[in-house]
Design a protein around this motif. Structure first.
Motif, mmCIF file in Angstrom:
data_model
loop_
_atom_site.group_PDB
_atom_site.id
_atom_site.type_symbol
_atom_site.label_atom_id
_atom_site.label_comp_id
_atom_site.label_asym_id
_atom_site.label_seq_id
_atom_site.Cartn_x
_atom_site.Cartn_y
_atom_site.Cartn_z
ATOM 1 N N LYS A 136 0.816 -1.214 0.000
ATOM 2 C CA LYS A 136 0.000 0.000 0.000
ATOM 3 C C LYS A 136 0.854 1.270 0.000
ATOM 4 O O LYS A 136 0.583 2.224 -0.733
ATOM 5 N N GLU A 137 1.911 1.287 0.805
ATOM 6 C CA GLU A 137 2.758 2.480 0.890
ATOM 7 C C GLU A 137 3.430 2.777 -0.445
ATOM 8 O O GLU A 137 3.508 3.931 -0.881
ATOM 9 N N GLU A 138 3.919 1.733 -1.097
ATOM 10 C CA GLU A 138 4.570 1.912 -2.402
ATOM 11 C C GLU A 138 3.574 2.435 -3.436
ATOM 12 O O GLU A 138 3.906 3.309 -4.248
ATOM 13 N N CYS A 139 2.351 1.915 -3.411
ATOM 14 C CA CYS A 139 1.332 2.351 -4.364
ATOM 15 C C CYS A 139 0.909 3.797 -4.099
ATOM 16 O O CYS A 139 0.624 4.553 -5.037
ATOM 17 N N LYS A 140 0.875 4.199 -2.842
ATOM 18 C CA LYS A 140 0.560 5.589 -2.534
ATOM 19 C C LYS A 140 1.561 6.534 -3.184
ATOM 20 O O LYS A 140 1.193 7.576 -3.753
ATOM 21 N N LYS A 141 2.832 6.172 -3.114
ATOM 22 C CA LYS A 141 3.876 7.024 -3.674
ATOM 23 C C LYS A 141 3.732 7.156 -5.194
ATOM 24 O O LYS A 141 4.040 8.199 -5.768
ATOM 25 N N ILE A 142 3.267 6.094 -5.838
ATOM 26 C CA ILE A 142 3.063 6.127 -7.291
ATOM 27 C C ILE A 142 2.111 7.258 -7.669
ATOM 28 O O ILE A 142 2.262 7.917 -8.701
ATOM 29 N N PHE A 143 1.131 7.523 -6.798
ATOM 30 C CA PHE A 143 0.122 8.548 -7.079
ATOM 31 C C PHE A 143 0.376 9.837 -6.305
ATOM 32 O O PHE A 143 -0.533 10.648 -6.107
ATOM 33 N N GLY A 144 1.618 10.030 -5.900
ATOM 34 C CA GLY A 144 2.022 11.310 -5.311
ATOM 35 C C GLY A 144 1.573 11.552 -3.893
ATOM 36 O O GLY A 144 1.559 12.707 -3.433
ATOM 37 N N ALA A 145 1.191 10.493 -3.193
ATOM 38 C CA ALA A 145 0.734 10.648 -1.818
ATOM 39 C C ALA A 145 1.811 10.191 -0.846
ATOM 40 O O ALA A 145 2.460 9.161 -1.063
ATOM 41 N N ASP A 146 1.997 10.950 0.208
ATOM 42 C CA ASP A 146 2.914 10.557 1.266
ATOM 43 C C ASP A 146 2.413 9.246 1.876
ATOM 44 O O ASP A 146 1.221 9.100 2.169
ATOM 45 N N SER A 147 3.314 8.293 2.079
ATOM 46 C CA SER A 147 2.919 6.977 2.575
ATOM 47 C C SER A 147 2.299 7.028 3.963
ATOM 48 O O SER A 147 1.586 6.107 4.375
ATOM 49 N N GLU A 148 2.548 8.121 4.692
ATOM 50 C CA GLU A 148 2.009 8.251 6.043
ATOM 51 C C GLU A 148 0.591 8.829 6.059
ATOM 52 O O GLU A 148 -0.100 8.751 7.069
ATOM 53 N N LYS A 149 0.182 9.407 4.960
ATOM 54 C CA LYS A 149 -1.157 10.022 4.923
ATOM 55 C C LYS A 149 -2.238 8.966 4.684
ATOM 56 O O LYS A 149 -1.983 7.913 4.098
ATOM 57 N N ILE A 150 -3.432 9.295 5.112
ATOM 58 C CA ILE A 150 -4.594 8.446 4.844
ATOM 59 C C ILE A 150 -5.190 8.889 3.514
ATOM 60 O O ILE A 150 -5.581 10.046 3.354
ATOM 61 N N THR A 151 -5.211 7.987 2.560
ATOM 62 C CA THR A 151 -5.697 8.320 1.218
ATOM 63 C C THR A 151 -7.198 8.084 1.129
ATOM 64 O O THR A 151 -7.707 7.053 1.582
ATOM 65 N N VAL A 152 -7.885 9.029 0.497
ATOM 66 C CA VAL A 152 -9.353 9.021 0.465
ATOM 67 C C VAL A 152 -9.838 9.199 -0.968
ATOM 68 O O VAL A 152 -9.454 10.155 -1.648
ATOM 69 N N MET A 153 -10.701 8.292 -1.432
ATOM 70 C CA MET A 153 -11.281 8.385 -2.775
ATOM 71 C C MET A 153 -12.777 8.690 -2.662
ATOM 72 O O MET A 153 -13.553 7.835 -2.250
ATOM 73 N N HIS A 158 -16.780 20.299 8.127
ATOM 74 C CA HIS A 158 -16.849 19.626 9.428
ATOM 75 C C HIS A 158 -15.990 20.365 10.452
ATOM 76 O O HIS A 158 -14.940 20.913 10.135
ATOM 77 N N ALA A 159 -16.435 20.359 11.690
ATOM 78 C CA ALA A 159 -15.738 21.096 12.750
ATOM 79 C C ALA A 159 -14.307 20.623 12.969
ATOM 80 O O ALA A 159 -13.448 21.395 13.424
ATOM 81 N N ASP A 160 -14.005 19.364 12.632
ATOM 82 C CA ASP A 160 -12.671 18.806 12.881
ATOM 83 C C ASP A 160 -11.754 18.845 11.665
ATOM 84 O O ASP A 160 -10.667 18.269 11.696
ATOM 85 N N PHE A 161 -12.188 19.513 10.592
ATOM 86 C CA PHE A 161 -11.399 19.481 9.358
ATOM 87 C C PHE A 161 -9.979 20.010 9.539
ATOM 88 O O PHE A 161 -9.009 19.416 9.043
ATOM 89 N N GLU A 162 -9.820 21.123 10.233
ATOM 90 C CA GLU A 162 -8.490 21.708 10.401
ATOM 91 C C GLU A 162 -7.532 20.767 11.126
ATOM 92 O O GLU A 162 -6.320 20.835 10.932
ATOM 93 N N GLN A 163 -8.072 19.871 11.923
ATOM 94 C CA GLN A 163 -7.239 18.930 12.656
ATOM 95 C C GLN A 163 -6.750 17.778 11.778
ATOM 96 O O GLN A 163 -5.762 17.126 12.114
ATOM 97 N N VAL A 164 -7.447 17.523 10.661
ATOM 98 C CA VAL A 164 -7.095 16.357 9.836
ATOM 99 C C VAL A 164 -6.569 16.733 8.455
ATOM 100 O O VAL A 164 -6.120 15.854 7.709
ATOM 101 N N ILE A 165 -6.609 18.009 8.098
ATOM 102 C CA ILE A 165 -6.275 18.408 6.733
ATOM 103 C C ILE A 165 -4.904 17.911 6.285
ATOM 104 O O ILE A 165 -4.707 17.523 5.133
ATOM 105 N N ASP A 166 -3.935 17.878 7.198
ATOM 106 C CA ASP A 166 -2.595 17.444 6.839
ATOM 107 C C ASP A 166 -2.393 15.942 6.995
ATOM 108 O O ASP A 166 -1.301 15.428 6.729
ATOM 109 N N LYS A 167 -3.450 15.251 7.396
ATOM 110 C CA LYS A 167 -3.352 13.798 7.564
ATOM 111 C C LYS A 167 -3.915 13.035 6.373
ATOM 112 O O LYS A 167 -3.707 11.831 6.250
#
Length: 391
Positions: free
Chosen positions: A190-207, A228-237
């Motif tokens: 999963k981490e390797e595939c995330k990098k293929i699409f320009g996503a940091d391997s530590e981030k949670i990817t959302v489709m 959502h009220a919690d968006f600012e807390q998760v934007i970088d995740k």
């Protein structure tokens, strides 16, 4: 056996369907496509394919008027094709019943011994003839009355209330997935595939949706996440993935990008390219959380692929065909509304490892049941049964 398939010849489902069909039976397959050739593939598996280019003509896009006459023009084109083609097929099989196919359906009998129909989910919900959904549904009844087999997944109770006679012609058949076969053999994690699409391997990817069609409500999902009220807390995740290669509209793409950029979201938007099966499999593997909150769906292979790839699926409970997912053993999260889906999403973000563990067995469920080699057997059996019964 000689079959005429009627539907989008550019569709990846058609391509793999015909490849699988030819591996398991002696069949000659022609395709009539009301959609022009999009040159998605260097080679198509059909014996003959006929593309109607009417959609490319200016007269097909005259505002207001074209809505009324396009179905009749396209039906006329198909009728002329059948007449000049001069072939009587063993089976004529319609996939996705656009308005033109419900016009004068009795005439199809001149050109095929058996008529089959496959509904993809949206026809009963929103298609219109002369701007009337009710008129379309009445005409659909005539087509179904002249059909030998209605092939596909489960239909809703509302469908059978309207067409009770259809129970007598229903046959079960699902599309397989070459992507699931690739996922089963893919060495990349999963981490390797995330990098293929320009996503940091530590981030949670959302489709937010599995294609470029606006019916997936990507913009509404995005706005609800952002508001959502919690968006600012998760934007970088989180990192959004948007596969917009099928059914996309430039205005809609621009609209989405404006929302993403204005709110400083991390995202990858895939557009204007053809994705190979391997690339699609990598995208499925790269996705941690997937939304299915579209207006309608007849149980797309994309959903089964995402489940098999380990995505946590948040799906609306209004998809009647999705009951089969539970019957087959898939585990996913069901919600009653888009708003509830966003609340569930934030719950998943806070407990991602728990939800990944909850859905970890989905891969084995899918591989054992949804390879093309398995799924095509039902379609082959139906075709053979129909042609053995000439009454």
């Amino acid at each position: 056996m000689r079959i005429l398939l009627v539907g989008d010849a550019n569709s990846i489902f058609f391509v793999h369907y015909v490849k699988a069909l030819k591996k398991q039976m002696d069949v000659e397959v022609d395709v009539y496509s009301p959609i022009p050739d999009k040159h998605n593939y260097p080679e198509l598996p059909y014996d003959r394919v006929f593309f109607d280019d009417y959609e490319l003509k200016k007269c097909s896009n005259i505002r207001f008027l074209s809505t009324f006459y396009n179905p009749y023009v396209l039906r006329s084109h198909f009728g002329k094709f059948l007449k000049h083609n001069g072939i009587k097929y063993d089976i004529m099989h319609f996939h996705w019943i656009v308005p033109e196919w419900v016009i004068c359906p009795k005439a199809f009998r001149k050109y095929a011994d058996k008529i089959c129909v496959t509904l993809w989910g949206g026809e009963f919900v929103k298609l219109k003839l002369l701007k009337s959904h009710e008129l379309y549904l009445r005409k659909l009844k005539n087509l179904l009355k002249n059909t030998d087999a209605l092939i596909g997944g489960n239909r809703s109770d509302a469908f059978y209330q309207r067409y009770p006679f259809a129970k007598d012609i229903v046959r079960y058949g699902l599309f397989g997935s070459s992507i699931i076969d690739i996922l089963n053999e893919m060495p990349a994690g999963k981490e390797e595939c995330k990098k293929i699409f320009g996503a940091d391997s530590e981030k949670i990817t959302v489709m937010p949706g599995y294609s470029g069609k606006a019916l997936h409500n990507q913009d509404k999902i995005l706005k609800e996440i952002i508001n959502h009220a919690d968006f600012e807390q998760v934007i970088d995740k989180i990192h959004f993935l948007f596969p917009m290669t099928r059914g996309s509209d430039e205005r809609f793409l621009k609209h989405l990008e404006e929302i993403l950029n204005e709110n400083h979201c991390h995202y990858t938007m895939i557009k204007g390219i053809y994705m190979s099966d391997e690339a699609v499999a990598q995208l499925r593997k790269a996705t941690d959380v997937m939304f299915q909150l579209s207006d309608f769906d007849g149980l797309s292979s994309s959903i089964k692929e995402s489940l098999c790839a380990g995505s946590v699926l948040i799906s609306g409970n209004w998809f009647k065909a999705y009951g089969k997912l539970k019957d087959w053993g898939f585990r996913y999260l069901e919600v009653e509304s888009l708003k509830e889906g966003i609340e569930k999403f934030y719950e998943v973000l806070g407990n991602i490892e728990y939800y990944k563990d909850l859905t970890k067995d989905n891969a084995s469920v899918g591989v054992s049941q949804f390879s093309w080699n398995e799924c095509i057997k039902d379609w082959v059996a139906i075709y053979k049964d129909l042609t053995n019964d000439r009454s």
